[in-house]
Design a protein around this motif. Structure first.
Motif, short mmCIF file in Angstrom:
data_model
loop_
_atom_site.label_atom_id
_atom_site.label_comp_id
_atom_site.label_asym_id
_atom_site.label_seq_id
_atom_site.Cartn_x
_atom_site.Cartn_y
_atom_site.Cartn_z
N CYS A 139 117.63 58.62 70.89
CA CYS A 139 118.06 59.89 71.49
C CYS A 139 117.68 61.08 70.62
O CYS A 139 117.84 62.23 71.05
CB CYS A 139 119.57 59.88 71.70
SG CYS A 139 120.15 58.61 72.85
N VAL A 140 117.18 60.83 69.42
CA VAL A 140 116.86 61.89 68.48
C VAL A 140 115.39 62.28 68.62
O VAL A 140 114.54 61.44 68.92
CB VAL A 140 117.12 61.41 67.03
CG1 VAL A 140 116.69 62.46 66.01
CG2 VAL A 140 118.60 61.09 66.86
N TYR A 141 115.10 63.57 68.44
CA TYR A 141 113.71 64.00 68.35
C TYR A 141 113.53 64.89 67.14
O TYR A 141 114.49 65.44 66.60
CB TYR A 141 113.26 64.74 69.62
CG TYR A 141 114.00 66.04 69.90
CD1 TYR A 141 113.69 67.21 69.21
CD2 TYR A 141 114.98 66.10 70.89
CE1 TYR A 141 114.35 68.40 69.47
CE2 TYR A 141 115.64 67.28 71.17
CZ TYR A 141 115.32 68.43 70.45
OH TYR A 141 115.98 69.61 70.72
N ARG A 142 112.29 65.00 66.71
CA ARG A 142 111.94 65.95 65.66
C ARG A 142 111.33 67.18 66.30
O ARG A 142 110.53 67.08 67.23
CB ARG A 142 110.96 65.31 64.67
CG ARG A 142 111.63 64.32 63.74
CD ARG A 142 110.65 63.70 62.77
NE ARG A 142 109.84 64.70 62.08
CZ ARG A 142 108.95 64.42 61.13
NH1 ARG A 142 108.77 63.15 60.76
NH2 ARG A 142 108.25 65.36 60.55
N ARG A 143 111.67 68.34 65.78
CA ARG A 143 111.21 69.58 66.40
C ARG A 143 109.69 69.74 66.33
O ARG A 143 109.09 70.41 67.18
CB ARG A 143 111.88 70.78 65.73
CG ARG A 143 111.79 72.07 66.56
CD ARG A 143 112.69 73.14 65.96
NE ARG A 143 112.86 74.26 66.88
CZ ARG A 143 112.22 75.41 66.76
NH1 ARG A 143 111.35 75.58 65.78
NH2 ARG A 143 112.43 76.39 67.62
N ASP A 144 109.07 69.11 65.33
CA ASP A 144 107.61 69.22 65.23
C ASP A 144 106.89 68.24 66.15
O ASP A 144 105.66 68.20 66.18
CB ASP A 144 107.15 69.02 63.78
CG ASP A 144 107.54 67.66 63.21
OD1 ASP A 144 107.99 66.78 63.97
OD2 ASP A 144 107.40 67.48 61.98
N GLY A 145 107.65 67.43 66.91
CA GLY A 145 107.05 66.53 67.88
C GLY A 145 106.61 65.20 67.31
O GLY A 145 106.18 64.31 68.06
N ARG A 146 106.69 65.02 66.00
CA ARG A 146 106.28 63.75 65.41
C ARG A 146 107.31 62.67 65.70
O ARG A 146 108.47 62.94 65.95
CB ARG A 146 106.09 63.92 63.90
CG ARG A 146 104.97 64.89 63.54
CD ARG A 146 104.85 65.07 62.05
NE ARG A 146 103.80 66.03 61.72
CZ ARG A 146 103.53 66.44 60.49
NH1 ARG A 146 104.24 65.98 59.47
NH2 ARG A 146 102.56 67.31 60.29
N GLU A 147 106.85 61.43 65.65
CA GLU A 147 107.75 60.31 65.91
C GLU A 147 108.83 60.24 64.84
O GLU A 147 108.57 60.47 63.65
CB GLU A 147 106.97 59.00 65.93
CG GLU A 147 106.08 58.82 67.14
CD GLU A 147 105.40 57.47 67.16
OE1 GLU A 147 105.36 56.81 66.09
OE2 GLU A 147 104.91 57.06 68.22
N THR A 148 110.02 59.88 65.25
CA THR A 148 111.08 59.64 64.29
C THR A 148 110.82 58.31 63.58
O THR A 148 110.04 57.48 64.04
CB THR A 148 112.45 59.57 64.98
OG1 THR A 148 112.45 58.45 65.89
CG2 THR A 148 112.75 60.85 65.75
N SER A 149 111.51 58.11 62.48
CA SER A 149 111.35 56.85 61.75
C SER A 149 111.79 55.67 62.60
O SER A 149 111.23 54.57 62.48
CB SER A 149 112.15 56.90 60.45
OG SER A 149 113.52 57.21 60.71
#
Length: 492
Positions: free
Chosen positions: A432-442
């Protein structure tokens, strides 16, 4: 020597260079729409020659040494301050002179066309602010600036309203501090003569990036606004909601603005009771206020089901709460398969976890909940009629679906939220989490590396944001349109 006068209004790229090479590097990253550069020099570890700085970029340059008294780092003598100002003026730069220093009244020191007079009050707006503005204007400076600390939302919006009242083409009023974001955006849209934004690193508390002011809020395009919306969060700076909703408004030529709204105490600040011109017509709600927001107004079906709300909408005599997070989980999950005869483990006990539980159960999954505090997971399981699992026991499970509904993963150095050991059985992983830069989360990276199917938080966001935009009155929004905005217009 170049003509260093500045036409107003102007957007100012505020830089805090460590040395001349750093100044050149930062200047190269300035947005093309910036009209001027401010060099904040009170924090520089070494003195940078004013003449060299003035030649780094052809745009007008403002040189500033903010004193400790007014929230900066300069703690030198009055004589040293005068010498720095004099050297900058001799180099052809504009200079920001603190009114309290008394130098602004010395008409032999700086050409009035290159003099900006400012007053900063880190702990809040002084009662005599009008008299102070009048005194600054009487110096004959080309522009005056009054900045005050805003510890809460109402103070931030009040300063924006003062800017509206004082918009004479040469006056700048805006907030600084933890709650300053909405006031800074509105002050710019309400006619601020100078709009400051950072490049590289903030030069003041609460200062937004200049690229964000220009691209997300279009603060260089003052316009009549009919409604305001915003995202209420403890820290909205990592949210993609402002760029998405403002892009949707622009695409349909709707005279609305969507603001970041930092709220540290939901019960005390009560953003839904604040009167603003333009009026607030809706709020997005995110952590940690989704459960509190469910207690506001009349709940929609999914708010009643989850006990959490991510949307507040005004109606004639009350507010209505809605929850589009349920759709945000349900729709991407249903793209893969139903949950009939399958098991799911939901990690987390907050508002998003509640939406994930409801969505997974609707798809037929047999759900178990785990949280870092086992007592909270037990309480949530009791409320929703599911099983609970001790946090330490998650890595021993073998479920068909794992949902990360914790905040873990939005920071670049966060570890995967889901134990790597459970990925051996190739479950479906929903983050459910995203990173603002659009990169994949860990979490997503670990899942895909293990050969698992994975649903990213951006997929969830696209669904819930589209549903929320429709509630805000934006017609025909689809998850695909939101996804295109994310791909093409994500802030750097």
């Amino acid at each position: 020597m170049r003509d260093r006068t500045l036409s107003l209004p102007a957007h100012v790229a505020s830089l805090a260079p460590r040395d001349l090479a750093d100044a050149r590097r930062l200047a190269a990253a300035i947005p093309a729409r910036a009209n001027a550069i401010e060099y904040r020099l009170d924090g520089a570890p070494e003195k940078i020659p004013a003449t060299a700085l003035a030649d780094v970029d052809p745009r007008p340059v403002i040189m500033t040494w903010r004193s400790v008294r007014e929230g900066g780092h300069f703690d030198g003598s009055a004589e040293e301050y005068r010498r720095l100002v004099s050297d900058a003026a001799a180099a052809g730069a504009l200079v920001d002179v603190e009114h309290a220093s008394g130098l602004a009244d010395d008409r032999t020191l700086v050409d009035r066309r290159r003099l900006l007079v400012s007053s900063h009050f880190p702990f809040g707006l002084p009662p005599d602010w009008e008299a102070r503005l009048t005194a600054m204007r009487q110096t004959g400076a080309f522009a005056v600036k009054l900045v005050a600390g805003a510890a809460h939302l109402r103070a931030s919006l009040d300063l924006a309203e003062i800017q509206r009242r004082c918009a004479d083409g040469a006056t700048t009023v805006f907030p600084m501090g933890p709650a300053s974001a909405p006031g800074r955006v509105l002050a710019a849209l309400f006619g601020g003569a100078l709009v400051y934004g950072s490049v590289g690193r903030p030069t003041a508390s609460g200062q937004p990036p200049l690229s964000e002011l220009l691209e997300v809020y279009e603060t260089d395009r003052p316009r009549l606004l009919e409604a305001a919306f915003g995202i209420v969060a403890a820290d909205p700076s990592g949210s993609l909601s402002p760029p998405v909703h403002n892009a949707l408004f622009r695409s349909r030529e709707m005279p609305f603005v969507y603001l970041p709204i930092p709220v540290s105490d939901f019960d005390r600040e009560r953003p839904f009771e604040i009167e603003l011109d333009p009026p607030f017509r809706g709020f997005s709600i995110t952590q940690p206020w989704k459960i509190r927001a469910a207690e506001v107004g009349v709940p929609g079906e999914d708010v009643s089901a989850t006990g959490a709300a991510n949307t507040l909408l005004p109606e004639r005599r009350h507010w209505r709460s809605e929850n589009t997070d349920v759709d945000g989980v349900f729709d991407p999950l249903s793209d893969h398969d139903t949950g009939e005869g399958r098991t799911a483990v939901i990690l987390g006990t907050g508002g998003v976890a509640r939406a994930a539980i409801v969505a997974a159960k609707r798809l037929g999954y047999e759900v178990a909940v785990a949280g870092r505090r086992d007592s909270e997971a037990d309480a949530l399981a009791t409320r929703f009629g599911t099983d609970s699992i001790a946090w330490a026991g998650v890595e021993e499970t073998e479920a068909d679906l794992y949902v990360n509904a914790t905040p873990v993963g939005w920071l670049p150095d966060d570890p995967p939220a889901i134990p790597v050991r459970v990925l051996d059985t190739r479950p479906l992983v929903f983050d459910c989490v995203y990173r603002r830069d659009g990169r994949e989360t860990s979490t997503v990276r670990a899942a895909r590396a293990a050969g698992c199917r994975a649903v990213s938080g951006l997929e969830m966001f696209a669904v819930q944001a589209a549903a929320q935009a429709r509630l805000f009155g934006v017609a025909d929004v689809t998850r695909e349109e939101v996804a295109r905005i994310l791909i093409g217009g994500r802030p750097s």
